[in-house]
Design an enzyme around this catalytic site. Structure first.
Site, mmCIF file in Angstrom:
data_model
loop_
_atom_site.group_PDB
_atom_site.id
_atom_site.type_symbol
_atom_site.label_atom_id
_atom_site.label_comp_id
_atom_site.label_asym_id
_atom_site.label_seq_id
_atom_site.Cartn_x
_atom_site.Cartn_y
_atom_site.Cartn_z
ATOM 1 N N GLY A 138 -4.063 3.359 0.439
ATOM 2 C CA GLY A 138 -4.527 2.839 1.722
ATOM 3 C C GLY A 138 -3.428 2.662 2.747
ATOM 4 N N GLN A 139 -2.292 3.319 2.545
ATOM 5 C CA GLN A 139 -1.179 3.190 3.501
ATOM 6 C C GLN A 139 -1.510 3.937 4.783
ATOM 7 O OE1 GLN A 139 2.593 4.567 1.973
ATOM 8 N NE2 GLN A 139 3.717 3.914 3.789
ATOM 9 N N ASN A 176 0.860 -1.187 0.000
ATOM 10 C CA ASN A 176 0.000 0.000 0.000
ATOM 11 C C ASN A 176 0.896 1.237 0.000
ATOM 12 O OD1 ASN A 176 -2.348 -1.592 0.191
ATOM 13 N ND2 ASN A 176 -2.169 -1.697 2.420
ATOM 14 N N HIS A 194 6.575 -0.916 3.843
ATOM 15 C CA HIS A 194 6.409 -2.300 4.294
ATOM 16 C C HIS A 194 5.668 -3.098 3.240
ATOM 17 C CE1 HIS A 194 3.045 0.143 5.757
ATOM 18 N NE2 HIS A 194 2.273 -0.923 5.588
HETATM 19 P P1 AMP Z 1 -0.767 -0.199 5.779
HETATM 20 O O1 AMP Z 1 -2.219 0.112 5.946
HETATM 21 O O2 AMP Z 1 -0.414 -0.820 4.465
HETATM 22 O O3 AMP Z 1 0.094 1.007 6.097
HETATM 23 O O4 AMP Z 1 -0.435 -1.314 6.834
HETATM 24 C C1 AMP Z 1 -0.030 -1.053 8.145
HETATM 25 C C2 AMP Z 1 -0.179 -2.337 8.891
HETATM 26 O O5 AMP Z 1 0.568 -2.244 10.077
HETATM 27 C C3 AMP Z 1 -1.600 -2.704 9.293
HETATM 28 O O6 AMP Z 1 -1.955 -3.957 8.713
HETATM 29 C C4 AMP Z 1 -1.541 -2.746 10.813
HETATM 30 O O7 AMP Z 1 -2.346 -3.783 11.338
HETATM 31 C C5 AMP Z 1 -0.079 -3.001 11.059
HETATM 32 N N1 AMP Z 1 0.450 -2.546 12.326
HETATM 33 C C6 AMP Z 1 0.344 -1.317 12.860
HETATM 34 N N2 AMP Z 1 0.992 -1.251 14.047
HETATM 35 C C7 AMP Z 1 1.541 -2.480 14.227
HETATM 36 C C8 AMP Z 1 2.326 -3.052 15.263
HETATM 37 N N3 AMP Z 1 2.706 -2.338 16.339
HETATM 38 N N4 AMP Z 1 2.732 -4.351 15.144
HETATM 39 C C9 AMP Z 1 2.359 -5.070 14.076
HETATM 40 N N5 AMP Z 1 1.605 -4.576 13.055
HETATM 41 C C10 AMP Z 1 1.202 -3.303 13.139
#
Ligand code: AMP
Length: 113
Positions: free
Chosen positions: A92-93, A86, A99
């Protein structure tokens, strides 16, 4: 960056279920899994998004994809898997540190929402 949650996980300051760690890449379980397997594959270096990785660091992008491939094998995703990046608001980031989502363990649909 001290206020970045993924930098803090990479530094060991915030707990996470770590599945892979090397000098350039860390991978850990997503805290809100969207599939039976949902792993985040993250460069240790802070880049806000895929759009912000300078061309001189393209090798990092290869390392991230290779880590997804290796984790998928280790985790037994023999039926296939999906890798998602994303990027930005329309993508949708929600976490502003590049990541890759490695998702598997169920059949995926298309198109995504
Ligand atoms: P995005 O929406 O592509 O930016 O994805 C961010 C992702 O990070 C989401 O799927 C969240 O569930 C995950 N996330 C956020 N904080 C943490 C955390 N502390 N440990 C593990 N995953 C996390």
């Amino acid at each position: 960056m001290s206020d970045c949650i993924f930098c803090r996980i990479a530094a060991g300051e915030v707990p996470a279920k770590i599945l892979h760690s090397d000098e350039a890449v860390i991978a850990f379980a997503d805290v809100h899994p969207q599939a039976p397997t949902h792993v985040l594959v993250v460069p240790r270096a802070h880049h806000t998004s895929l759009a912000d990785v300078p061309p001189g660091e393209d090798a990092t992008l290869g390392r991230l994809l290779a880590t997804c491939r290796e984790l998928a094998a280790v985790l037994g995703l023999r039926g296939g898997y999906r890798v998602v990046v994303n990027t930005g608001a329309d993508g949708g980031q929600t976490v502003s540190h590049l990541h890759l989502h490695l998702l598997g363990g169920r059949a995926m649909s298309w198109p995504p929402g």
